[in-house]
Design an enzyme around this catalytic site. Structure first.
Site, PDB file in Angstrom:
ATOM      1  N   ASP A   2      -7.836 -18.699 -42.904  1.00 32.38           N
ATOM      2  CA  ASP A   2      -8.106 -17.295 -42.567  1.00 32.38           C
ATOM      3  C   ASP A   2      -8.739 -16.634 -43.791  1.00 32.38           C
ATOM      4  O   ASP A   2      -8.109 -16.551 -44.854  1.00 32.38           O
ATOM      5  CB  ASP A   2      -6.766 -16.632 -42.211  1.00 32.38           C
TER       6      ASP A   2
ATOM      7  N   ASP B  86     -13.326 -21.156 -41.590  1.00 31.92           N
ATOM      8  CA  ASP B  86     -12.975 -20.764 -40.215  1.00 31.92           C
ATOM      9  C   ASP B  86     -11.518 -21.122 -39.943  1.00 31.92           C
ATOM     10  O   ASP B  86     -10.958 -22.012 -40.581  1.00 31.92           O
ATOM     11  CB  ASP B  86     -13.869 -21.485 -39.185  1.00 31.92           C
TER      12      ASP B  86
ATOM     13  N   TRP C 170     -24.324 -22.262 -37.663  1.00 26.99           N
ATOM     14  CA  TRP C 170     -24.940 -21.518 -38.780  1.00 26.99           C
ATOM     15  C   TRP C 170     -24.966 -22.386 -40.038  1.00 26.99           C
ATOM     16  O   TRP C 170     -25.919 -22.339 -40.810  1.00 26.99           O
ATOM     17  CB  TRP C 170     -24.174 -20.208 -39.058  1.00 26.99           C
TER      18      TRP C 170
ATOM     19  N   LYS D   5     -22.033 -10.031 -38.032  1.00 25.81           N
ATOM     20  CA  LYS D   5     -21.991  -9.599 -36.634  1.00 25.81           C
ATOM     21  C   LYS D   5     -21.066  -8.396 -36.527  1.00 25.81           C
ATOM     22  O   LYS D   5     -20.031  -8.328 -37.183  1.00 25.81           O
ATOM     23  CB  LYS D   5     -21.444 -10.742 -35.775  1.00 25.81           C
TER      24      LYS D   5
HETATM   25  C1  LIG Z   1     -18.852 -16.902 -32.890  1.00 23.84           C
HETATM   26  S1  LIG Z   1     -17.834 -18.013 -33.779  1.00 23.84           S
HETATM   27  C2  LIG Z   1     -18.910 -18.523 -35.063  1.00 23.84           C
HETATM   28  C3  LIG Z   1     -20.011 -19.466 -34.632  1.00 23.84           C
HETATM   29  C4  LIG Z   1     -20.734 -20.076 -35.814  1.00 23.84           C
HETATM   30  N1  LIG Z   1     -21.491 -19.077 -36.550  1.00 23.84           N
HETATM   31  C5  LIG Z   1     -21.672 -21.172 -35.402  1.00 23.84           C
HETATM   32  O1  LIG Z   1     -22.889 -20.959 -35.414  1.00 23.84           O
HETATM   33  O2  LIG Z   1     -21.205 -22.246 -35.064  1.00 23.84           O
HETATM   34  C6  LIG Z   1     -16.710 -16.941 -34.605  1.00 23.84           C
HETATM   35  C7  LIG Z   1     -15.685 -17.650 -35.434  1.00 23.84           C
HETATM   36  O3  LIG Z   1     -14.945 -16.707 -36.222  1.00 23.84           O
HETATM   37  C8  LIG Z   1     -13.713 -17.356 -36.519  1.00 23.84           C
HETATM   38  N2  LIG Z   1     -12.723 -16.431 -37.108  1.00 23.84           N
HETATM   39  C9  LIG Z   1     -12.108 -15.384 -36.522  1.00 23.84           C
HETATM   40  N3  LIG Z   1     -11.250 -14.792 -37.369  1.00 23.84           N
HETATM   41  C10 LIG Z   1     -11.316 -15.475 -38.536  1.00 23.84           C
HETATM   42  C11 LIG Z   1     -10.668 -15.355 -39.805  1.00 23.84           C
HETATM   43  N4  LIG Z   1      -9.767 -14.395 -40.041  1.00 23.84           N
HETATM   44  N5  LIG Z   1     -10.986 -16.237 -40.785  1.00 23.84           N
HETATM   45  C12 LIG Z   1     -11.893 -17.217 -40.555  1.00 23.84           C
HETATM   46  N6  LIG Z   1     -12.541 -17.379 -39.375  1.00 23.84           N
HETATM   47  C13 LIG Z   1     -12.258 -16.527 -38.374  1.00 23.84           C
HETATM   48  C14 LIG Z   1     -13.288 -17.918 -35.173  1.00 23.84           C
HETATM   49  O4  LIG Z   1     -12.336 -18.941 -35.329  1.00 23.84           O
HETATM   50  C15 LIG Z   1     -14.616 -18.402 -34.600  1.00 23.84           C
HETATM   51  O5  LIG Z   1     -14.781 -19.788 -34.757  1.00 23.84           O
END
Ligand SMILES: C[S@@+](CC[C@H](N)C(=O)[O-])C[C@H]1O[C@@H](n2cnc3c(N)ncnc32)[C@H](O)[C@@H]1O
Length: 247
Positions: free
Chosen positions: A93, A77, A59, A158
């Protein structure tokens, strides 16, 4: 779901993966943002974007292309991303105050034009629990980032279909001119996933509202008959996400 349906799903998923690889994007998710942009035209040249849950950076790649050299993308992330030209990608986070502080420092009072969140919590395998955690996480992202969004700005996130989706939509609907659900082609193979597209932010309608608290109150009302009108308006939450192994 039949074996044939599974085969078709996997085939479609692989096809998006192959396209991502061929085009240089780091994730098939990149096509979801491209399709959201084609449909809603939310991101413009020169925009400042917050990309929540940005790993591995698909993204962020699409967003930096869209905002151009005058724009700017800040990503967060739990996992570290490889560099994306035109983006500052942080590890942390998004629900943690010190990470939020780093985002604020990076912004240095510049408002956001768009928040794009593809965040997915670490999956435990218990669907109800995972879906509930995801809904809370999205509410926390709203609470942190909506005060930073400029008038007329947009929010894309999402969601996983299930309990609370309607309630969350009703909580945030008053702050935007339009809120709708959208399934990009690239995610239509995942029946549970949908994107919430919130268009044209009206900040004067948002002041001092906690999305998480309102959402929890609306959910309680649904589950036990409480009154949403009694939901508090103060932003504070002790909710924190479970981190991935090794964090
Ligand atoms: C589906 S992936 C995102 C893919 C990204 N949009 C791309 O196109 O490359 C979802 C991400 O949410 C992150 N995530 C989950 N909980 C999180 C948090 N509390 N803070 C930051 N990132 C988080 C995960 O580590 C994961 O990499």
């Amino acid at each position: 779901m039949s074996l044939a349906d599974h085969w078709i799903e996997n085939h479609k998923r692989d096809s998006w993966r192959r396209q991502a690889k061929a085009s240089g994007y780091r994730s098939r998710s990149a096509f979801k943002l491209k399709q959201i942009q084609e449909r809603f035209n939310l991101i413009s040249k020169g925009d400042v974007i917050l990309d929540v849950g940005c790993h591995p950076g698909g993204w962020a790649q699409v967003a930096t292309e869209l905002v151009g050299t005058d724009g700017w993308v800040i990503g967060v992330d739990l996992e570290a991303c490889q560099r994306v030209e035109g983006a500052v990608l942080m590890v942390g986070d998004i629900t943690e105050p010190h990470v939020q502080q780093r985002v604020l420092l990076e912004l240095n009072d510049r408002p956001l034009n768009s928040i794009i969140s593809d965040i997915s919590p670490n999956i435990t395998g218990k669907w109800d629990m995972d879906q509930a955690i995801a809904m809370n996480l999205v509410s926390l992202v709203f609470d942190f980032s909506l005060p930073l969004l400029t008038k007329g700005g947009s929010f894309v996130t999402k969601l996983f279909q299930g309990v609370g989706v309607e309630e969350l939509i009703e909580v945030i609907r008053p702050f935007f001119y339009d809120v709708r659900r959208y399934s990009p082609h690239a995610s239509r193979n995942s029946s549970s996933e949908v994107y919430l597209i919130c268009i044209n932010f009206m900040p004067w309608k948002f002041r001092k509202v906690s999305v998480l608290k309102k959402y929890e109150a609306a959910l309680n009302l649904k589950l036990s008959g409480d009154d949403i009108a009694e939901a508090p308006d103060i932003i504070t939450s002790s909710f924190s996400m479970r981190k991935k192994k090794g964090e």
